[in-house]
Write a protein that holds these residues in place. Structure first.
Motif, PDB file in Angstrom:
ATOM      1  N   GLY A  34       0.793  -1.229   0.000  1.00  0.00           N
ATOM      2  CA  GLY A  34       0.000   0.000   0.000  1.00  0.00           C
ATOM      3  C   GLY A  34       0.821   1.273   0.000  1.00  0.00           C
ATOM      4  O   GLY A  34       0.279   2.368  -0.150  1.00  0.00           O
ATOM      5  N   PHE A  35       2.142   1.164   0.154  1.00  0.00           N
ATOM      6  CA  PHE A  35       3.000   2.342   0.128  1.00  0.00           C
ATOM      7  C   PHE A  35       3.135   2.840  -1.308  1.00  0.00           C
ATOM      8  O   PHE A  35       3.368   2.064  -2.227  1.00  0.00           O
ATOM      9  CB  PHE A  35       4.389   2.003   0.692  1.00  0.00           C
ATOM     10  N   ILE A  36       2.996   4.166  -1.499  1.00  0.00           N
ATOM     11  CA  ILE A  36       3.139   4.762  -2.835  1.00  0.00           C
ATOM     12  C   ILE A  36       4.416   5.586  -2.938  1.00  0.00           C
ATOM     13  O   ILE A  36       5.227   5.374  -3.836  1.00  0.00           O
ATOM     14  CB  ILE A  36       1.910   5.619  -3.203  1.00  0.00           C
ATOM     15  N   SER A  37       4.607   6.550  -2.026  1.00  0.00           N
ATOM     16  CA  SER A  37       5.795   7.397  -2.132  1.00  0.00           C
ATOM     17  C   SER A  37       6.125   8.058  -0.796  1.00  0.00           C
ATOM     18  O   SER A  37       5.285   8.125   0.109  1.00  0.00           O
ATOM     19  CB  SER A  37       5.609   8.480  -3.203  1.00  0.00           C
ATOM     20  N   PHE A  38       7.371   8.539  -0.716  1.00  0.00           N
ATOM     21  CA  PHE A  38       7.858   9.252   0.468  1.00  0.00           C
ATOM     22  C   PHE A  38       8.631  10.473   0.022  1.00  0.00           C
ATOM     23  O   PHE A  38       9.392  10.408  -0.947  1.00  0.00           O
ATOM     24  CB  PHE A  38       8.783   8.349   1.305  1.00  0.00           C
ATOM     25  N   GLN A  39       8.456  11.583   0.732  1.00  0.00           N
ATOM     26  CA  GLN A  39       9.232  12.782   0.507  1.00  0.00           C
ATOM     27  C   GLN A  39       9.736  13.296   1.856  1.00  0.00           C
ATOM     28  O   GLN A  39       8.985  13.312   2.835  1.00  0.00           O
ATOM     29  CB  GLN A  39       8.402  13.896  -0.158  1.00  0.00           C
ATOM     30  N   PHE A  40      10.997  13.715   1.890  1.00  0.00           N
ATOM     31  CA  PHE A  40      11.594  14.359   3.061  1.00  0.00           C
ATOM     32  C   PHE A  40      11.740  15.823   2.678  1.00  0.00           C
ATOM     33  O   PHE A  40      12.430  16.148   1.709  1.00  0.00           O
ATOM     34  CB  PHE A  40      12.942  13.716   3.380  1.00  0.00           C
ATOM     35  N   LEU A  41      11.071  16.698   3.398  1.00  0.00           N
ATOM     36  CA  LEU A  41      10.921  18.089   2.994  1.00  0.00           C
ATOM     37  C   LEU A  41      11.611  19.056   3.947  1.00  0.00           C
ATOM     38  O   LEU A  41      11.534  18.886   5.166  1.00  0.00           O
ATOM     39  CB  LEU A  41       9.430  18.447   2.931  1.00  0.00           C
ATOM     40  N   GLN A  42      12.246  20.077   3.396  1.00  0.00           N
ATOM     41  CA  GLN A  42      12.802  21.167   4.192  1.00  0.00           C
ATOM     42  C   GLN A  42      11.957  22.394   3.936  1.00  0.00           C
ATOM     43  O   GLN A  42      11.698  22.756   2.789  1.00  0.00           O
ATOM     44  CB  GLN A  42      14.245  21.456   3.813  1.00  0.00           C
ATOM     45  N   GLY A  43      11.534  23.032   5.005  1.00  0.00           N
ATOM     46  CA  GLY A  43      10.698  24.218   4.899  1.00  0.00           C
ATOM     47  C   GLY A  43      11.451  25.474   5.290  1.00  0.00           C
ATOM     48  O   GLY A  43      12.683  25.521   5.247  1.00  0.00           O
ATOM     49  N   PRO A  44      10.702  26.489   5.711  1.00  0.00           N
ATOM     50  CA  PRO A  44      11.316  27.773   6.027  1.00  0.00           C
ATOM     51  C   PRO A  44      12.179  27.741   7.289  1.00  0.00           C
ATOM     52  O   PRO A  44      11.964  26.931   8.186  1.00  0.00           O
ATOM     53  CB  PRO A  44      10.115  28.702   6.228  1.00  0.00           C
ATOM     54  N   VAL A  57       2.701   8.871   1.047  1.00  0.00           N
ATOM     55  CA  VAL A  57       1.436   8.672   0.349  1.00  0.00           C
ATOM     56  C   VAL A  57       1.146   7.179   0.348  1.00  0.00           C
ATOM     57  O   VAL A  57       2.021   6.360   0.033  1.00  0.00           O
ATOM     58  CB  VAL A  57       1.510   9.218  -1.101  1.00  0.00           C
ATOM     59  N   TRP A  58      -0.086   6.842   0.711  1.00  0.00           N
ATOM     60  CA  TRP A  58      -0.542   5.457   0.838  1.00  0.00           C
ATOM     61  C   TRP A  58      -1.754   5.214  -0.043  1.00  0.00           C
ATOM     62  O   TRP A  58      -2.521   6.133  -0.319  1.00  0.00           O
ATOM     63  CB  TRP A  58      -0.908   5.166   2.302  1.00  0.00           C
ATOM     64  N   GLU A  59      -1.937   3.984  -0.464  1.00  0.00           N
ATOM     65  CA  GLU A  59      -3.105   3.634  -1.270  1.00  0.00           C
ATOM     66  C   GLU A  59      -4.406   3.905  -0.526  1.00  0.00           C
ATOM     67  O   GLU A  59      -5.410   4.261  -1.135  1.00  0.00           O
ATOM     68  CB  GLU A  59      -3.054   2.159  -1.684  1.00  0.00           C
ATOM     69  N   SER A  60      -4.376   3.732   0.814  1.00  0.00           N
ATOM     70  CA  SER A  60      -5.581   3.922   1.620  1.00  0.00           C
ATOM     71  C   SER A  60      -5.202   4.184   3.071  1.00  0.00           C
ATOM     72  O   SER A  60      -4.055   3.956   3.473  1.00  0.00           O
ATOM     73  CB  SER A  60      -6.457   2.654   1.561  1.00  0.00           C
ATOM     74  N   TYR A  61      -6.163   4.636   3.834  1.00  0.00           N
ATOM     75  CA  TYR A  61      -5.962   4.825   5.270  1.00  0.00           C
ATOM     76  C   TYR A  61      -5.630   3.486   5.921  1.00  0.00           C
ATOM     77  O   TYR A  61      -4.764   3.402   6.786  1.00  0.00           O
ATOM     78  CB  TYR A  61      -7.231   5.422   5.891  1.00  0.00           C
ATOM     79  N   GLU A  62      -6.290   2.432   5.481  1.00  0.00           N
ATOM     80  CA  GLU A  62      -6.057   1.094   6.025  1.00  0.00           C
ATOM     81  C   GLU A  62      -4.613   0.632   5.790  1.00  0.00           C
ATOM     82  O   GLU A  62      -4.007   0.005   6.656  1.00  0.00           O
ATOM     83  CB  GLU A  62      -7.054   0.087   5.434  1.00  0.00           C
ATOM     84  N   ALA A  63      -4.068   0.954   4.616  1.00  0.00           N
ATOM     85  CA  ALA A  63      -2.663   0.603   4.325  1.00  0.00           C
ATOM     86  C   ALA A  63      -1.737   1.346   5.284  1.00  0.00           C
ATOM     87  O   ALA A  63      -0.761   0.769   5.782  1.00  0.00           O
ATOM     88  CB  ALA A  63      -2.325   0.936   2.878  1.00  0.00           C
TER      89      ALA A  63
END
Length: 104
Positions: A34-44, A57-63
């Motif tokens: 159910g895993f789709i993608s991962f991002q590691f983000l830097q903000g302000p 990002v997951w296919e569903s809440y259940e995943a």
């Protein structure tokens, strides 16, 4: 689709250690159904912290829930409490059910 995010307020003097902890870790997400993608983000950058976020990002809440109950999750978060010295306060979790997804 479901999006799970954790926001971290990282101490400026600990930013390098925080980034290394994330960028050098073993990534177990690819092994979870159910895993789709991962991002590691830097903000302000602020005076007392730099904002970072983990975004999955997951296919569903259940995943996503299955991930949080998995052996991979336990292994990935085994040393999570040690990160407190790197941040201003605990991470802030936010979960979102995707109502619309438009791709290019």
């Amino acid at each position: 689709m479901y999006i799970a995010m954790n926001r971290f307020k990282v101490r400026p003097d600990r930013e390098e250690a925080f980034r290394a902890r994330w960028l050098e870790r073993e990534v177990l997400l690819r092994t979870v159904p159910g895993f789709i993608s991962f991002q590691f983000l830097q903000g302000p950058k602020r005076e007392d912290h730099i904002l970072y976020a983990s975004h999955t990002v997951w296919e569903s809440y259940e995943a996503f829930i299955s991930w949080t109950q998995s052996e991979q999750f336990r292994a990935a978060h085994a040393g999570a409490g040690q990160g407190k010295v790197l941040t201003v306060g605990p991470p802030v979790f936010e979960g979102f059910l995707v109502l619309q997804n438009i791709e290019g």
